[in-house]
Each structure stands twice: as C-alpha cells, then as structure tokens.
Design a protein around this motif. Structure first.
Motif, PDB file in Angstrom:
ATOM      1  N   GLY A 224       0.792  -1.223   0.000  1.00  0.00           N
ATOM      2  CA  GLY A 224       0.000   0.000   0.000  1.00  0.00           C
ATOM      3  C   GLY A 224       0.824   1.271   0.000  1.00  0.00           C
ATOM      4  O   GLY A 224       0.382   2.285   0.544  1.00  0.00           O
ATOM      5  N   GLY A 225       2.028   1.207  -0.571  1.00  0.00           N
ATOM      6  CA  GLY A 225       2.871   2.394  -0.687  1.00  0.00           C
ATOM      7  C   GLY A 225       3.723   2.701   0.527  1.00  0.00           C
ATOM      8  O   GLY A 225       4.480   3.666   0.521  1.00  0.00           O
ATOM      9  N   ARG A 226       3.600   1.900   1.574  1.00  0.00           N
ATOM     10  CA  ARG A 226       4.381   2.175   2.790  1.00  0.00           C
ATOM     11  C   ARG A 226       5.879   2.121   2.479  1.00  0.00           C
ATOM     12  O   ARG A 226       6.341   1.252   1.758  1.00  0.00           O
ATOM     13  N   ARG A 227       6.612   3.059   3.085  1.00  0.00           N
ATOM     14  CA  ARG A 227       8.055   3.127   2.890  1.00  0.00           C
ATOM     15  C   ARG A 227       8.791   2.643   4.129  1.00  0.00           C
ATOM     16  O   ARG A 227       8.299   2.747   5.242  1.00  0.00           O
ATOM     17  N   HIS A 228       9.964   2.144   3.911  1.00  0.00           N
ATOM     18  CA  HIS A 228      10.922   1.797   4.973  1.00  0.00           C
ATOM     19  C   HIS A 228      10.368   0.830   6.025  1.00  0.00           C
ATOM     20  O   HIS A 228      10.701   0.927   7.206  1.00  0.00           O
ATOM     21  N   LEU A 229       9.542  -0.128   5.612  1.00  0.00           N
ATOM     22  CA  LEU A 229       9.029  -1.103   6.574  1.00  0.00           C
ATOM     23  C   LEU A 229      10.151  -1.928   7.193  1.00  0.00           C
ATOM     24  O   LEU A 229      10.127  -2.215   8.394  1.00  0.00           O
TER      25      LEU A 229
END
Length: 153
Positions: free
Chosen positions: A123-128
């Motif tokens: 969903g576009g999340r960054r730096h997980l």
C-alpha cells in the motif's frame, strides 16, 4: 501499559507498520530494493558532483587561458580555448546531457519500479524493513528510544 501492550504513542505509526498478510520475505525484499534505490540516489549525487566539478574546471580553464593571454602566451591560450575549453566529456555530450540521460533512463526506471513494488505489495508504505529493525533494536519506554516523534516536546 495496563494491557501489556505499549501505549499507542510508543508504537510505530500506521505508515510504518506492515499490512496484514505481508510476509517477512516480502518485507526483506522491499528492504533490499529500498537499499538499492538509496545507492542509485547516492550515485546520482556523485554524478551531479561530477557535473558541477567539470563545469568549475571548464570555467577555471577559461581563466587560465585569459591569464596565458595576459602573460603573452597567445598560442598556448588559443590551444587551450580551441582544444580543451567547452570540449564534450563523452562523445557528443557535456555533463548536463549525461545527467539528463541518467535521470530520464536508469534513475527514473529504478525509482518507478521501487514505488510500484511498494504500492502493489504494501500500500505504498516506505521503509518497513527499517521500521521493524528500529522496533527490534530500540529500548521500549526509554527516553530517546521512542517509536515516533512526540509533537508535545
């Protein structure tokens, strides 16, 4: 912490929390992709440094030609102006053209791929990957180890 869980301000925000159903392997792969993009970004910075330094050198060469002229070395000044100053750094290209080719080609392709992968998988999340590493490494409840910024400080 009455229920045994950290308070909501001691947990990562939703933008840095893995969506349900996303595997460790997917987060690791996205982390590696993010790492690769960071290296591409750094290479791009070096390329812009190359562009700026080459431009500064060309201007300094122009000043040197003027100084050779002032010193009575007209032939040397002319050779510098005609053979070196304004010369292409790569066949047919000045550095701005190299930068544009890199930006529009390789850089844009890698950047777009990384964003598409994040959009499609999390969903576009960054730096997980990094957010989860932070959770593993920080000391919960300790000052300067907060999960996220506290705007009340």
């Amino acid at each position: 912490m009455a229920d045994g869980l950290p308070s909501s301000d001691d947990r990562p925000d939703a933008a840095h929390t893995r969506p349900d159903g996303v595997t460790n392997e997917t987060v690791e792969a996205l982390g590696k992709l993010s790492e690769a993009l960071e290296v591409v970004e750094q290479a791009r910075g070096f390329l812009y440094g190359f562009h700026r330094l080459t431009g500064r050198a060309d201007l300094a060469l122009g000043e040197a030609a003027d100084l050779f002229d002032a010193a009575g070395q007209r032939e040397l000044a002319d050779r510098l102006r005609n053979g070196v100053i304004g010369r292409n750094v790569i066949h047919g290209r000045w550095t701005f053209q190299v930068v544009e080719d890199y930006d529009d080609g390789y850089y844009a392709t890698v950047k777009d791929f990384e964003k598409t992968a994040r959009d499609d998988l999390v969903g576009g999340r960054r730096h997980l990957f990094e957010a989860e590493m932070k959770e593993e490494r920080r000391t919960h409840g300790r000052a300067h180890h907060e999960a996220r910024p506290n705007d009340e400080l």
